[in-house]
Structures are given as structure tokens and as C-alpha cells.
Motif scaffolding. Structure first.
Motif, PDB file in Angstrom:
ATOM      1  N   GLY A 274       0.809  -1.215   0.000  1.00  0.00           N
ATOM      2  CA  GLY A 274       0.000   0.000   0.000  1.00  0.00           C
ATOM      3  C   GLY A 274       0.838   1.259   0.000  1.00  0.00           C
ATOM      4  O   GLY A 274       0.565   2.202  -0.755  1.00  0.00           O
ATOM      5  N   LEU A 275       1.870   1.299   0.829  1.00  0.00           N
ATOM      6  CA  LEU A 275       2.744   2.470   0.864  1.00  0.00           C
ATOM      7  C   LEU A 275       3.552   2.578  -0.418  1.00  0.00           C
ATOM      8  O   LEU A 275       3.808   3.683  -0.910  1.00  0.00           O
ATOM      9  CB  LEU A 275       3.672   2.404   2.077  1.00  0.00           C
ATOM     10  CG  LEU A 275       4.643   3.580   2.228  1.00  0.00           C
ATOM     11  CD1 LEU A 275       3.891   4.894   2.336  1.00  0.00           C
ATOM     12  CD2 LEU A 275       5.554   3.374   3.441  1.00  0.00           C
ATOM     13  N   ALA A 276       3.966   1.448  -0.990  1.00  0.00           N
ATOM     14  CA  ALA A 276       4.717   1.477  -2.242  1.00  0.00           C
ATOM     15  C   ALA A 276       3.873   2.066  -3.365  1.00  0.00           C
ATOM     16  O   ALA A 276       4.356   2.874  -4.168  1.00  0.00           O
ATOM     17  CB  ALA A 276       5.192   0.069  -2.606  1.00  0.00           C
ATOM     18  N   VAL A 277       2.602   1.669  -3.442  1.00  0.00           N
ATOM     19  CA  VAL A 277       1.694   2.225  -4.453  1.00  0.00           C
ATOM     20  C   VAL A 277       1.544   3.724  -4.238  1.00  0.00           C
ATOM     21  O   VAL A 277       1.586   4.517  -5.190  1.00  0.00           O
ATOM     22  CB  VAL A 277       0.326   1.519  -4.392  1.00  0.00           C
ATOM     23  CG1 VAL A 277      -0.685   2.230  -5.286  1.00  0.00           C
ATOM     24  CG2 VAL A 277       0.456   0.056  -4.796  1.00  0.00           C
ATOM     25  N   TRP A 278       1.365   4.124  -2.988  1.00  0.00           N
ATOM     26  CA  TRP A 278       1.216   5.546  -2.675  1.00  0.00           C
ATOM     27  C   TRP A 278       2.472   6.318  -3.095  1.00  0.00           C
ATOM     28  O   TRP A 278       2.380   7.414  -3.653  1.00  0.00           O
ATOM     29  CB  TRP A 278       0.965   5.717  -1.177  1.00  0.00           C
ATOM     30  CG  TRP A 278       0.669   7.127  -0.769  1.00  0.00           C
ATOM     31  CD1 TRP A 278      -0.557   7.721  -0.670  1.00  0.00           C
ATOM     32  CD2 TRP A 278       1.641   8.135  -0.416  1.00  0.00           C
ATOM     33  NE1 TRP A 278      -0.411   9.030  -0.269  1.00  0.00           N
ATOM     34  CE2 TRP A 278       0.921   9.310  -0.112  1.00  0.00           C
ATOM     35  CE3 TRP A 278       3.018   8.146  -0.327  1.00  0.00           C
ATOM     36  CZ2 TRP A 278       1.543  10.482   0.284  1.00  0.00           C
ATOM     37  CZ3 TRP A 278       3.653   9.329   0.051  1.00  0.00           C
ATOM     38  CH2 TRP A 278       2.924  10.474   0.357  1.00  0.00           C
ATOM     39  N   ALA A 279       3.645   5.758  -2.829  1.00  0.00           N
ATOM     40  CA  ALA A 279       4.898   6.429  -3.184  1.00  0.00           C
ATOM     41  C   ALA A 279       5.031   6.582  -4.690  1.00  0.00           C
ATOM     42  O   ALA A 279       5.482   7.624  -5.187  1.00  0.00           O
ATOM     43  CB  ALA A 279       6.088   5.652  -2.614  1.00  0.00           C
ATOM     44  N   ARG A 280       4.642   5.558  -5.454  1.00  0.00           N
ATOM     45  CA  ARG A 280       4.690   5.665  -6.916  1.00  0.00           C
ATOM     46  C   ARG A 280       3.731   6.744  -7.406  1.00  0.00           C
ATOM     47  O   ARG A 280       4.054   7.527  -8.313  1.00  0.00           O
ATOM     48  CB  ARG A 280       4.335   4.318  -7.548  1.00  0.00           C
ATOM     49  CG  ARG A 280       5.436   3.267  -7.468  1.00  0.00           C
ATOM     50  CD  ARG A 280       6.708   3.727  -8.146  1.00  0.00           C
ATOM     51  NE  ARG A 280       7.658   2.636  -8.351  1.00  0.00           N
ATOM     52  CZ  ARG A 280       8.894   2.820  -8.789  1.00  0.00           C
ATOM     53  NH1 ARG A 280       9.329   4.037  -9.065  1.00  0.00           N
ATOM     54  NH2 ARG A 280       9.701   1.787  -8.967  1.00  0.00           N
ATOM     55  N   GLY A 281       2.541   6.800  -6.809  1.00  0.00           N
ATOM     56  CA  GLY A 281       1.605   7.849  -7.181  1.00  0.00           C
ATOM     57  C   GLY A 281       2.149   9.228  -6.865  1.00  0.00           C
ATOM     58  O   GLY A 281       1.930  10.188  -7.614  1.00  0.00           O
ATOM     59  N   THR A 282       2.879   9.335  -5.768  1.00  0.00           N
ATOM     60  CA  THR A 282       3.463  10.618  -5.387  1.00  0.00           C
ATOM     61  C   THR A 282       4.606  10.996  -6.315  1.00  0.00           C
ATOM     62  O   THR A 282       4.779  12.171  -6.667  1.00  0.00           O
ATOM     63  CB  THR A 282       3.939  10.557  -3.926  1.00  0.00           C
ATOM     64  OG1 THR A 282       2.817  10.237  -3.084  1.00  0.00           O
ATOM     65  CG2 THR A 282       4.533  11.879  -3.481  1.00  0.00           C
ATOM     66  N   GLN A 283       5.397  10.022  -6.733  1.00  0.00           N
ATOM     67  CA  GLN A 283       6.434  10.313  -7.729  1.00  0.00           C
ATOM     68  C   GLN A 283       5.807  10.857  -9.011  1.00  0.00           C
ATOM     69  O   GLN A 283       6.334  11.792  -9.624  1.00  0.00           O
ATOM     70  CB  GLN A 283       7.229   9.048  -8.039  1.00  0.00           C
ATOM     71  CG  GLN A 283       8.194   8.622  -6.953  1.00  0.00           C
ATOM     72  CD  GLN A 283       9.012   7.412  -7.364  1.00  0.00           C
ATOM     73  OE1 GLN A 283       8.479   6.322  -7.582  1.00  0.00           O
ATOM     74  NE2 GLN A 283      10.316   7.596  -7.483  1.00  0.00           N
ATOM     75  N   SER A 284       4.686  10.273  -9.407  1.00  0.00           N
ATOM     76  CA  SER A 284       3.992  10.766 -10.598  1.00  0.00           C
ATOM     77  C   SER A 284       3.504  12.197 -10.384  1.00  0.00           C
ATOM     78  O   SER A 284       3.610  13.045 -11.274  1.00  0.00           O
ATOM     79  CB  SER A 284       2.816   9.841 -10.932  1.00  0.00           C
ATOM     80  OG  SER A 284       2.093  10.334 -12.041  1.00  0.00           O
ATOM     81  N   LEU A 285       2.967  12.467  -9.203  1.00  0.00           N
ATOM     82  CA  LEU A 285       2.500  13.819  -8.889  1.00  0.00           C
ATOM     83  C   LEU A 285       3.641  14.827  -8.994  1.00  0.00           C
ATOM     84  O   LEU A 285       3.469  15.921  -9.558  1.00  0.00           O
ATOM     85  CB  LEU A 285       1.911  13.827  -7.470  1.00  0.00           C
ATOM     86  CG  LEU A 285       1.451  15.180  -6.928  1.00  0.00           C
ATOM     87  CD1 LEU A 285       0.209  15.656  -7.659  1.00  0.00           C
ATOM     88  CD2 LEU A 285       1.183  15.089  -5.426  1.00  0.00           C
ATOM     89  N   ILE A 286       4.804  14.465  -8.480  1.00  0.00           N
ATOM     90  CA  ILE A 286       5.962  15.366  -8.527  1.00  0.00           C
ATOM     91  C   ILE A 286       6.398  15.598  -9.975  1.00  0.00           C
ATOM     92  O   ILE A 286       6.718  16.731 -10.369  1.00  0.00           O
ATOM     93  CB  ILE A 286       7.112  14.780  -7.699  1.00  0.00           C
ATOM     94  CG1 ILE A 286       6.712  14.689  -6.223  1.00  0.00           C
ATOM     95  CG2 ILE A 286       8.382  15.613  -7.852  1.00  0.00           C
ATOM     96  CD1 ILE A 286       7.619  13.804  -5.390  1.00  0.00           C
ATOM     97  N   ALA A 287       6.404  14.542 -10.771  1.00  0.00           N
ATOM     98  CA  ALA A 287       6.767  14.693 -12.188  1.00  0.00           C
ATOM     99  C   ALA A 287       5.747  15.567 -12.914  1.00  0.00           C
ATOM    100  O   ALA A 287       6.120  16.361 -13.794  1.00  0.00           O
ATOM    101  CB  ALA A 287       6.857  13.321 -12.850  1.00  0.00           C
ATOM    102  N   ARG A 288       4.476  15.443 -12.551  1.00  0.00           N
ATOM    103  CA  ARG A 288       3.455  16.299 -13.174  1.00  0.00           C
ATOM    104  C   ARG A 288       3.668  17.758 -12.791  1.00  0.00           C
ATOM    105  O   ARG A 288       3.477  18.663 -13.610  1.00  0.00           O
ATOM    106  CB  ARG A 288       2.045  15.841 -12.771  1.00  0.00           C
ATOM    107  CG  ARG A 288       1.695  14.445 -13.237  1.00  0.00           C
ATOM    108  CD  ARG A 288       0.202  14.174 -13.213  1.00  0.00           C
ATOM    109  NE  ARG A 288      -0.414  14.218 -11.918  1.00  0.00           N
ATOM    110  CZ  ARG A 288      -0.497  13.215 -11.058  1.00  0.00           C
ATOM    111  NH1 ARG A 288       0.083  12.047 -11.364  1.00  0.00           N
ATOM    112  NH2 ARG A 288      -1.109  13.335  -9.905  1.00  0.00           N
ATOM    113  N   PHE A 289       4.072  17.980 -11.549  1.00  0.00           N
ATOM    114  CA  PHE A 289       4.374  19.351 -11.118  1.00  0.00           C
ATOM    115  C   PHE A 289       5.467  19.958 -11.992  1.00  0.00           C
ATOM    116  O   PHE A 289       5.441  21.142 -12.317  1.00  0.00           O
ATOM    117  CB  PHE A 289       4.813  19.342  -9.648  1.00  0.00           C
ATOM    118  CG  PHE A 289       5.163  20.697  -9.104  1.00  0.00           C
ATOM    119  CD1 PHE A 289       4.193  21.501  -8.519  1.00  0.00           C
ATOM    120  CD2 PHE A 289       6.467  21.178  -9.164  1.00  0.00           C
ATOM    121  CE1 PHE A 289       4.513  22.753  -8.011  1.00  0.00           C
ATOM    122  CE2 PHE A 289       6.794  22.426  -8.660  1.00  0.00           C
ATOM    123  CZ  PHE A 289       5.809  23.222  -8.078  1.00  0.00           C
ATOM    124  N   ALA A 290       6.428  19.130 -12.371  1.00  0.00           N
ATOM    125  CA  ALA A 290       7.546  19.588 -13.200  1.00  0.00           C
ATOM    126  C   ALA A 290       7.238  19.521 -14.695  1.00  0.00           C
ATOM    127  O   ALA A 290       8.135  19.696 -15.524  1.00  0.00           O
ATOM    128  CB  ALA A 290       8.790  18.755 -12.894  1.00  0.00           C
TER     129      ALA A 290
END
Length: 480
Positions: A274-290
Motif C-alpha cells: 500500500g505504501l509502495a503504491v502511494w509512493a509511486r503515485g506521489t512520484q507521478s505527482l511530482i513529475a506532473r508538477f515539473a
């Protein structure tokens, strides 16, 4: 006097005493492309191999300089042991004289409350001097928690201070091995922090989050029980996730990604999908910010490979919709949004980390939907975006406090204004932006500024050049 036999212990000791020091480090070693890349990625296996290649140092010399068992150095060098904790990074940096900034470490000495505390690790010499403070232990780190309790405090402050005092005592008493009560307190604290984060400005919790993660990483150095290691890695991963969000909300995608990777590694070490999935989603969010949407989509695919379910699946597919919308894939965007809605509708029991920042309630699903549809080409998603965002705002304002993401609720009004502007309803834009343009400065995050800039660009279109409403709004946005 008889000569000492070649294999006599005394000869071996003499040789060791002469050869324990590291060879000189060649000039420019840390700036070599292979070494620089390894340091940026905190790839200590490559750092050690490259260091040995250019200095000729033995594993024994490195172990002595860093104050670590040679077996550990060997395992790190051969990628059999991952360097995770701050204390080990500190030992390697100090022992090998690695420029601390290259590993993202603070200056070697931190002055705090009139005291000087040495970082963890050896300086490469054997023994210590009066000017070299001892390496902090978990016990000394725990004493850094603010535990002052004054009877002149307000009731709420007194209760909070006393609770922190109790937490400090628990941690101090359980320093040798992590007492179950300490783990229970840490789990409660990280849940509280994740709730506090979504309820107010990030600055209010970041200092406590950094302090708590430092203590958890120190605990990892002193713990050997597998179950306790898993619990501590999970807590460290959640705290790293909070720091990732804090960094991106402050407009720092680089540090945010480092924290997200830390969260992912901790999730792997804890065995927590669950945390791994959340972390991948957060990495995507950060890339979208950039604005790196193809990269963001790769992180989504990595998260999907973990086979998420429930709210985790809803969040990852909602992020996928945002990526596809920016890439102009209308059909793909709608398909991902439908998958997210289906996942939310079929969410069963929440996972053990779904609290505060780590939740994805129905309001967030509608918020992501609106935030995707406003980016579709030719304004084809504007009406659907307005409907989704209106629903999100209603759910945020009427739902339980523990599911109210305040910064995202504010951003929902920006998305609502964008959708209305795309539909030509400029009067509705003023109403939508009023709650945004009047929020206190300390509640503003980088996303607000970025998305308001898009509205300013749309208001600068020829159709609005002679509109006094558009001119006034542009001025208000510029002053935000």
C-alpha cells in the motif's frame, strides 16, 4: 631476539597499525562523472567501488576509517546491504571525507539550543578527542524532543506538551530495544502528523516530521527484531511521504522526489504494498508538477504493476487520467477516470496506513477528475470538469474533518474557475476565485500559484482584452 614469524599475531597487529589509514584521495575524485552520479543517487556500492579504484584503499581500511565492520563494507560494496539510515550515510561521509552536501547531508556540526552535537560517524582517526563530541545515540536523539511543560500554558498547550513528554520518556526507556509501546506511540504520532498535514499549512508540521524521522532512523540502527524493523521502516516511509508532499507544496520537486524515493524504499523494506503504491503515485505527482508527463505516466505504470486495490487503485488511476489529459488522450483520460470511480465504489476495508495524507476519499477522486478534464484539448472536458469540481467542493466542505484536504479544496476553486472560464462564464470565475484570493499567505502552496497563472493566461486572450472583470482578476492574481 628471535624474528617474529610471518603469521604471528604480533606481526599482523603491527602491519594493521601501520596500514589502517586511508590512502590520499586524488584531487577531483568526487567530481568524476561516475562518482558524481553515484553520490547524487546515493548509490554507495558504486561510491565504494570507485573510491577503491582511484585510491587503492582496502575494505579493511575503509571499515576502520568509517568505524564499521569490514563485513558490512563488503556487503554494501557488493549490493548485498542497502544503505538506508542517516547514521550510516554519516559514517561513510565522515570516514571517506565525502563532501557532505553531495549526499544531501547537513553541515558536520549542528548548533542547537546552545549545544554542539556531532553527526554520527567517525572522522577516520582511531579514538576521540575532547573537541570531538560523541556520536549521537538513539537515547540522546530522543532527549532532543521539546518536553518542557509549564503550568502557565494554556490547557491545549499543556496537554500537547505533556503528551510529548510522555512520548520522550517512552522512547528513552525503550532505547536498548524498541519497546512495543514506543512503536505504538510512533504509529499514533505519524497518523496525527498525516492528519495535521492536510488540515493546515505544511510548515506547521515539517519540523516535527524531520525530527521524528531522525529518531526513527536512529532506532533502526539499534533494532534487530524483524517485526520491529518492518514497523519502523513503515513509519519512516510515511514520514518521508509527508516530507515529499511538503517539498512539492513549497515548490521544490527535486527534494520532493528524493523523499518519495525514500518512502518507496522503506515500503519495500517493510513489505508494504500500500505504501509502495502511494509512493509511486506521489512520484507521478511530482513529475506532473515539473511538467514531465510521460515520466509521470511511467511512475503510474510502476504503481499499477504492484496490483493496487481500493483507494490506492483509485488514486493511481486518477493520476493516470491527469497524465493522459495533458498528453491529449481524451479516450484514455475518460477510461482512467471511470476506473478510478469504480475503484472508489468498490473500496472495502481501508489499509492500515489510510489516515490523513495517505487516504484518497471520494472528494479527492472528483477533485482529480475535474483537474484532469480541464486540460483536454478544445475544451471538450470543461462541462464535465465543472460538474466534478462542484461535487468535490461540496464533499470537502460537508465531509469529515479527517478527509478534508484544505490545500486541495482551495485548488478545487481554482479548477472550478478554470472550467467556467473555458466555457466563457467570466462572472462565474470571480465567484469561484474569491475563496482563493482571500486566503492567508501562510495557507498558500505552490500549486495555487501555478494554476492561477494559467487563469491569468486565459484572461489575457483577445476575447477578454476589453473586459474590466478580466483586468481586475489579472491584477488580483498578480498580487497573490
Amino acid at each position: 631476539m628471535r624474528p617474529i614469524a610471518p603469521n604471528h599475531p604480533a606481526r599482523e597487529a603491527a602491519v594493521t597499525s601501520r596500514n589502517h589509514e586511508l590512502p590520499a584521495t586524488p584531487a577531483g575524485l568526487w567530481d568524476r562523472p561516475d562518482m558524481a552520479q553515484a553520490l547524487d543517487q546515493r548509490d554507495m556500492a558504486t561510491v565504494l567501488k570507485t573510491f577503491q579504484k582511484w585510491t587503492g584503499a582496502t575494505q579493511g581500511q575503509i571499515a576502520t576509517a568509517c568505524g564499521m565492520p569490514q563485513s558490512h563494507i563488503s556487503e554494501i560494496r557488493n549490493s548485498k546491504r542497502q544503505v538506508i539510515t542517516l547514521a550510516v550515510f554519516e559514517r561513510l561521509a565522515s570516514g571517506l571525507n565525502i563532501p557532505r552536501a553531495r549526499l544531501g547531508l547537513d553541515h558536520e556540526k549542528t548548533h542547537r539550543a546552545g549545544q554542539t552535537t556531532a553527526v554520527a560517524g567517525s572522522t577516520g582517526s582511531t579514538g576521540s578527542t575532547a573537541d570531538t563530541p560523541a556520536r549521537p545515540t538513539r537515547r540522546t536523539v530522543s532527549l532532543a524532543i521539546p518536553v518542557t511543560v509549564g503550568l502557565d500554558m494554556l490547557p491545549d498547550e499543556l496537554i500537547t506538551a505533556a503528551a510529548r513528554q510522555s512520548a520522550a520518556v517512552l522512547e528513552r526507556l525503550g532505547a536498548a530495544t524498541v519497546d512495543p509501546l514506543v512503536l505504538e506511540q510512533l504509529a499514533d504520532d505519524v497518523a496525527r502528523i498525516s492528519l495535521d498535514y492536510i488540515a493546515g499549512p505544511p510548515e506547521t508540521v515539517l519540523a516535527e516530521t524531520v525530527d521524528m524521522r531522525t529518531r526513527v532512523l536512529a532506532a533502526l540502527d539499534n533494532t534487530r527484531r524483524p517485526t520491529q524493523l518492518r514497523d519502523l521502516y513503515l513509519i519512516a516511509g510515511q514520514l518521508s511521504g509527508v516530507l515529499a508532499y511538503g517539498a512539492i507544496d513549497l515548490g521544490k520537486p527535486g527534494p520532493a522526489m528524493a523523499h518519495a524515493r525514500m518512502a518507496l524504499m522503506c515500503a519495500d523494506l517493510a513489505g508494504h504494498t500500500g505504501l509502495a503504491v502511494w509512493a509511486r503515485g506521489t512520484q507521478s505527482l511530482i513529475a506532473r508538477f515539473a511538467n514531465r508527463y510521460r515520466e509521470a505516466l511511467q511512475y503510474i505504470h510502476a504503481g499499477m504493476a504492484l496490483r493496487p486495490t481500493g483507494a490506492g487503485l483509485a488514486r493511481i488511476t486518477s493520476g493516470e487520467a491527469q497524465c493522459l489529459a495533458h498528453l491529449g488522450d481524451v479516450a484514455g483520460t475518460h477510461a482512467s477516470l471511470a476506473a478510478a470511480a469504480h475503484a472508489i465504489d468498490h473500496t472495502d476495508t481501508p489499509s492500515d496506513i489510510e489516515t490523513g495524507l495517505f487516504t484518497f476519499p471520494r472528494a479527492m477522486q472528483h477533485y482529480y477528475a475535474g483537474g484532469s478534464l480541464i486540460w483536454l484539448p478544445d475544451n471538450v472536458g470543461a462541462q464535465g470538469a465543472e460538474e466534478a469540481i462542484t461535487t468535490a467542493i461540496t464533499l470537502f466542505s460537508t465531509g469529515p474533518a479527517e478527509q478534508r484536504f484544505v490545500a486541495d479544496e482551495v485548488l478545487s476553486h481554482v479548477y472550478l474557475a478554470t472550467a467556467r472560464l473555458l466555457r466563457g462564464n467570466i462572472d462565474g470565475v470571480t465567484d469561484a476565485l474569491h475563496p482563493v484570493l482571500t486566503i492567508p499567505r501562510e495557507q498558500r502552496v505552490s500549486w495555487h500559484r501555478r494554476r492561477l497563472d494559467r487563469i491569468a493566461e486565459l484572461l489575457d486572450a483577445p476575447r477578454y482584452r476589453n473586459s474590466t472583470i478580466a483586468v481586475d482578476l489579472r491584477h488580483e492574481i498578480a498580487a497573490f
